[in-house]
Design an enzyme around this catalytic site. Structure first.
Site, mmCIF file in Angstrom:
data_model
loop_
_atom_site.group_PDB
_atom_site.id
_atom_site.type_symbol
_atom_site.label_atom_id
_atom_site.label_comp_id
_atom_site.label_asym_id
_atom_site.label_seq_id
_atom_site.Cartn_x
_atom_site.Cartn_y
_atom_site.Cartn_z
ATOM 1 N N ARG A 207 0.847 -1.177 0.000
ATOM 2 C CA ARG A 207 0.000 0.000 0.000
ATOM 3 C C ARG A 207 0.891 1.237 0.000
ATOM 4 O O ARG A 207 1.936 1.265 0.648
ATOM 5 C CB ARG A 207 -0.941 0.020 1.214
ATOM 6 N N GLU A 236 -2.374 7.991 -4.457
ATOM 7 C CA GLU A 236 -2.994 7.525 -5.696
ATOM 8 C C GLU A 236 -4.509 7.717 -5.651
ATOM 9 O O GLU A 236 -5.122 7.609 -4.578
ATOM 10 C CB GLU A 236 -2.621 6.070 -5.980
ATOM 11 N N HIS A 253 -0.152 0.413 -9.592
ATOM 12 C CA HIS A 253 -0.886 -0.471 -8.673
ATOM 13 C C HIS A 253 -1.433 -1.690 -9.411
ATOM 14 O O HIS A 253 -2.617 -2.012 -9.325
ATOM 15 C CB HIS A 253 -2.023 0.294 -7.985
#
Length: 383
Positions: A207, A236, A253
């Site tokens: 993360r 993000e 991601h």
């Protein structure tokens, strides 16, 4: 039954059509109005689901087709009587292959062999354990760091400061938590980033906020010896072009974005919804999974093991492709709004990507045993 679902979840019709109507939406667009008359909500990691979002709606089941649950208000949803299901382990193999591709690329760029490096894995859950198992089977020394497991009495774990002092490579696989006994938000602050060994490689596919991104930019501007691969970003879908430029690899991601991982996630949530609804599991992934991307290779029995492994891993997944697409997007986006939209578009339009198990080696019985063992350790199929 009315189902609201993230449009990026594959095989929605195949698994869920029998339950009722399916309304597909971009994950970030799912709001109170979208779920006002829904019974079921199916999401991925970009949709934040709280008790407040669902208050006054018929929703009593939330399924996230992802490993992580930090985007879900688990306590609030439980208190509101909403059943929550996730898909632990569904994309673990894809993340492992992402890390292996990063290792291959960083080794090429630095002129160093990744085989002889010590890899420190922070977080040894579903993904971290799978990565360690694969690397150790390939002969790579691994260090393990997981404070909650260490405090629970699990052996073979070291603290994070010892790991920073000893590891040549760090791969991060922790959940995002900001409270409790083991917060991971800004786990890697400026002090810990500065403590990285000279020439260290750092890969984060967990993360974004696990790393203080502002501190990382400062450290990388001072230490060009570090090689950092970021798949996740603190803010993000906004990505700092300046930070991306300082990273050796920058991706949107997608570490676990293999088709197979997504399909497993959908199947796991389908099974959970069947359990919630008291229905039998009538649909099997094997009956729905596509054949696209499967292949068989015929190889020369005299081939070198490390050469073959590198070529095979690159055939399955090459992180350089995602890095190039990401940098092109950041270079051509005119402003923050376009960067945010571009980040989501890269994920939405992600190209076909399968996993190592879909590549088989024909006539592998004539390969030397050491070559067979390397291929098996990396997850390939011998036929």
């Amino acid at each position: 039954m009315r189902i609201v679902a993230d449009e990026n979840i594959p095989l929605l019709d195949g698994f869920f059509a029998s339950f009722g109507d399916i309304i597909r939406m971009p994950g970030r667009a799912i709001d109170r109005a979208a779920v006002s008359d829904a019974d079921v909500l199916l999401v991925r990691s970009v949709t934040r689901v709280s008790a407040e979002l669902l208050a006054g709606t018929p929703v009593r089941f939330v399924g996230t087709c992802t490993i992580g649950t930090d985007h879900l208000d688990l306590a609030g949803l439980a208190a509101a009587g909403v059943r929550v299901a996730s898909a632990p382990g569904c994309n673990a193999r894809g993340v492992v292959e992402y890390v292996l591709s990063c290792l291959l690329t960083l080794a090429e760029r630095t002129g160093e062999s990744w085989w002889g490096k010590t890899v420190g894995v922070v977080g040894v859950g579903e993904v971290g354990n799978r990565l360690i198992t694969t690397l150790e089977a390939l002969g790579v020394r691994c260090l393990r760091c997981d404070p909650p497991r260490a405090d629970a009495g699990e052996r073979g774990l070291i603290d994070i400061d010892q790991l920073l002092a000893e590891a040549d490579v760090i791969s991060c696989h922790v959940p995002l938590t900001s409270e409790g006994a083991y917060p991971t938000s800004h786990l890697f602050d400026e002090q810990r980033l500065q403590a990285l060994k000279k020439g260290a490689w750092f890969i984060n596919s967990s993360r974004g906020p696990v790393i203080d991104n502002l501190a990382l930019a400062r450290v990388l501007s001072q230490r060009p010896d570090l090689q950092v691969a970021l798949d996740v970003w603190e803010y993000e879908p906004e990505v700092s072009p300046a930070l991306a430029a300082l990273c050796a690899l920058a991706t949107p991601h997608i570490a676990g974005y293999s088709l197979d991982g997504k399909l497993r996630g959908t199947a796991q949530i389908y099974a959970a919804l069947c359990d919630f609804a008291g229905e039998p599991v009538a649909v099997r992934l094997e009956a729905l999974a596509p054949n696209a991307g499967e292949a068989t290779w015929q190889v020369n029995p005299e081939v070198c093991a490390d050469w073959l492994l590198a070529r095979a891993l690159r055939w399955v997944y090459d992180v350089r492709d995602d890095d190039a697409r990401m940098r092109h997007m950041l270079r051509t986006a005119a402003d923050e709004s376009q960067r945010r939209a571009g980040f989501d578009q890269l994920r939405k339009m992600y190209p076909l990507r399968r996993e190592t198990g879909l590549l088989a080696f024909a006539g592998s019985d004539v390969l030397p045993v050491n070559v067979q063992n390397v291929l098996l350790a990396a997850g390939f199929t011998l036929s």
